[in-house]
Design a protein around this motif. Structure first.
Motif, short mmCIF file in Angstrom:
data_model
loop_
_atom_site.label_atom_id
_atom_site.label_comp_id
_atom_site.label_asym_id
_atom_site.label_seq_id
_atom_site.Cartn_x
_atom_site.Cartn_y
_atom_site.Cartn_z
N GLY A 245 0.82 -1.21 0.00
CA GLY A 245 0.00 0.00 0.00
C GLY A 245 0.85 1.25 0.00
N ALA A 246 1.94 1.25 0.79
CA ALA A 246 2.82 2.42 0.85
C ALA A 246 3.49 2.66 -0.50
CB ALA A 246 3.86 2.22 1.94
N VAL A 247 3.94 1.58 -1.15
CA VAL A 247 4.58 1.72 -2.46
C VAL A 247 3.59 2.25 -3.48
CG1 VAL A 247 5.61 0.44 -4.38
CG2 VAL A 247 6.37 0.00 -2.03
N ALA A 248 2.36 1.72 -3.46
CA ALA A 248 1.35 2.17 -4.42
C ALA A 248 1.05 3.66 -4.23
CB ALA A 248 0.07 1.35 -4.25
N LEU A 249 0.92 4.11 -2.99
CA LEU A 249 0.65 5.52 -2.73
C LEU A 249 1.82 6.40 -3.16
CD1 LEU A 249 -1.09 5.39 0.77
CD2 LEU A 249 -2.11 6.06 -1.41
N ALA A 251 4.22 5.72 -5.38
CA ALA A 251 4.37 5.74 -6.84
C ALA A 251 3.30 6.60 -7.49
CB ALA A 251 4.31 4.31 -7.38
N THR A 252 2.08 6.53 -6.96
CA THR A 252 1.00 7.35 -7.50
C THR A 252 1.29 8.84 -7.28
OG1 THR A 252 -0.62 5.60 -7.11
CG2 THR A 252 -1.46 7.83 -7.38
N GLY A 253 1.79 9.17 -6.12
CA GLY A 253 2.11 10.57 -5.84
C GLY A 253 3.23 11.09 -6.71
N LEU A 254 4.29 10.30 -6.89
CA LEU A 254 5.41 10.73 -7.74
C LEU A 254 4.97 10.85 -9.20
CD1 LEU A 254 8.28 8.57 -6.21
CD2 LEU A 254 8.03 11.06 -6.05
N ARG A 255 4.12 9.94 -9.61
CA ARG A 255 3.64 9.99 -10.98
C ARG A 255 2.83 11.26 -11.24
NH1 ARG A 255 -0.77 7.97 -14.05
NH2 ARG A 255 -0.11 7.14 -16.09
N ALA A 256 2.11 11.71 -10.21
CA ALA A 256 1.27 12.89 -10.39
C ALA A 256 2.09 14.16 -10.58
CB ALA A 256 0.34 13.05 -9.18
N ARG A 265 5.60 6.47 -16.93
CA ARG A 265 4.98 5.20 -17.28
C ARG A 265 5.43 4.10 -16.31
NH1 ARG A 265 6.12 7.16 -22.47
NH2 ARG A 265 8.03 5.90 -22.58
N GLY A 266 6.72 4.13 -15.97
CA GLY A 266 7.24 3.12 -15.03
C GLY A 266 6.58 3.24 -13.67
N LEU A 267 6.43 4.48 -13.22
CA LEU A 267 5.77 4.69 -11.93
C LEU A 267 4.32 4.21 -11.97
CD1 LEU A 267 7.13 8.24 -10.98
CD2 LEU A 267 7.64 6.08 -9.81
N GLY A 268 3.69 4.35 -13.13
CA GLY A 268 2.31 3.86 -13.27
C GLY A 268 2.26 2.35 -13.14
N VAL A 269 3.23 1.67 -13.73
CA VAL A 269 3.27 0.21 -13.62
C VAL A 269 3.50 -0.21 -12.16
CG1 VAL A 269 4.55 -1.86 -14.26
CG2 VAL A 269 4.03 -0.13 -15.99
N VAL A 270 4.46 0.47 -11.51
CA VAL A 270 4.75 0.15 -10.10
C VAL A 270 3.51 0.37 -9.24
CG1 VAL A 270 6.06 0.85 -8.07
CG2 VAL A 270 7.22 0.60 -10.28
N ALA A 271 2.81 1.49 -9.46
CA ALA A 271 1.61 1.79 -8.67
C ALA A 271 0.54 0.74 -8.91
CB ALA A 271 1.09 3.18 -9.02
N ALA A 272 0.38 0.30 -10.15
CA ALA A 272 -0.66 -0.68 -10.46
C ALA A 272 -0.33 -2.03 -9.83
CB ALA A 272 -0.80 -0.82 -11.98
#
Length: 343
Positions: A245-249, A251-256, A265-272
């Motif tokens: 959960g922490a990694v998903a949050l 990665a989503t924040g950095l991607r934003a 795109r890589g951060l999106g994959v990690v978040a997913a």
């Protein structure tokens, strides 16, 4: 002499316990009852039935928890045997008679546990809280009804007061008493432990026990659960779910905040991927808690919400406990051949 020690917070269940014992005084000659009032803010004296007035001591605790309260009780006791009872159990009608039979054991036996029964509701499946309470019936050496020789308690110094909750402090004491060379056995006397009413969010509050687990890990090493005869827990799964959960949050924040490109795109994959891992772990945890329960709307909602919150909360409490215990020296685990040999 037998000393009965009851730490209490002044709950209504104490009156039920005392009334039950009052009817069995004939089977407890020369016994004494010690009530340890462990309320942080005293709201009046504890009511003691007249039948007990001649041989009851009421001690004032420090609000430091059951381990400290029990230590206060047994150190003030005069009996060769000290019987610890929780203030919310109801002894069977023959409890006192069977207690005397239970304590007729060889000298090397330092403790005798009573049989605990937890009644569950008829006509429906038990809730998560009710199932958790019912698990006490399978517990080993729990002080809901546990008798110890005073000599065994003296041998190890009693309960470790660094455990402030009614959680593991009794198992830790039993472990040290066995290491000191005493045997522990199960007796025949019986008590009933009703399931007390609790908030629907009680499962969140009890996660504070993870801090005590961290102290046990520090004291006894990676195999502490095996050493203390405790069942395996879910902490590894909670760590994995909380981390996902922490990694998903993150990665989503950095991607934003990152611009278009390969990194985004890589951060999106990690978040997913992390998000799927978190969702799968949370769903599995919720399923194993919901399936055996009553599955009422309130219970299902409570299980869903708390299944999301428990993993990170458990990890936070574990880290807090680990930090506090970081300088605590490990116990020297040295088994001895007989009672008192470790002194």
């Amino acid at each position: 002499m037998i000393s009965v020690v009851v730490p209490t917070l002044g709950r209504p269940s104490l009156a039920v316990l005392l009334d039950t014992l009052a009817g069995q005084l004939g089977d407890l000659p020369e016994a004494e009852l010690l009530l340890v009032d462990d309320r942080r803010d005293e709201t009046g004296e504890l009511a003691v039935p007249g039948a007990f007035a001649a041989y009851t001591k009421v001690l004032t605790g420090r609000g430091a928890g059951p381990a400290a309260a029990r230590n206060l009780g047994w150190r003030a006791a005069c009996g060769e045997w000290v019987v610890f009872l929780d203030d919310d159990v109801v002894p069977a009608p023959d409890w006192a008679r069977l207690l005397r039979a239970d304590l007729a054991v060889p000298d090397r036996v330092g403790g005798v546990q009573g049989v605990l029964r937890v009644p569950l509701p008829a006509g429906r499946r038990p809730t998560d809280w009710e199932r958790g309470t019912a698990g006490l019936a399978e517990g080993r050496w729990i002080t809901a009804d546990m008798a110890y020789r005073r000599a065994a308690l003296v041998d190890v110094g009693g309960f470790d007061e660094r455990f402030p909750r009614a959680y593991r402090e009794d198992a830790e004491l039993a472990h040290r008493i066995q290491l000191a060379g005493w045997d522990l056995v199960r007796g025949q006397r019986r008590v009933t432990h009703p399931v007390r009413p609790e908030s629907r969010w009680v499962s969140l509050r009890i996660q504070r026990g993870n801090a005590d687990d961290a102290l046990l890990r520090r004291l006894y090493g990676p195999s502490w659960r095996t050493a203390l005869e405790l069942p395996p827990g879910r902490r590894p799964g909670h760590v994995a779910v909380a981390a996902a959960g922490a990694v998903a949050l993150a990665a989503t924040g950095l991607r934003a905040v990152d611009g278009p490109g390969a990194l985004r795109r890589g951060l999106g994959v990690v978040a997913a991927v992390a998000g799927l891992g978190w969702a799968a772990g949370t769903a599995e945890f919720a399923r194993v808690r919901i399936a055996p329960g009553p599955r009422t709307p309130d219970e299902v909602v409570t299980m869903l919400v708390t299944s999301v919150l428990i993993p990170p909360l458990a990890v936070v409490h574990w880290i807090r406990g680990w930090w506090r215990a970081r300088s605590v020296p490990a116990r020297k685990v040295v088994a001895v051949d007989g009672p008192g040999a470790g002194r």
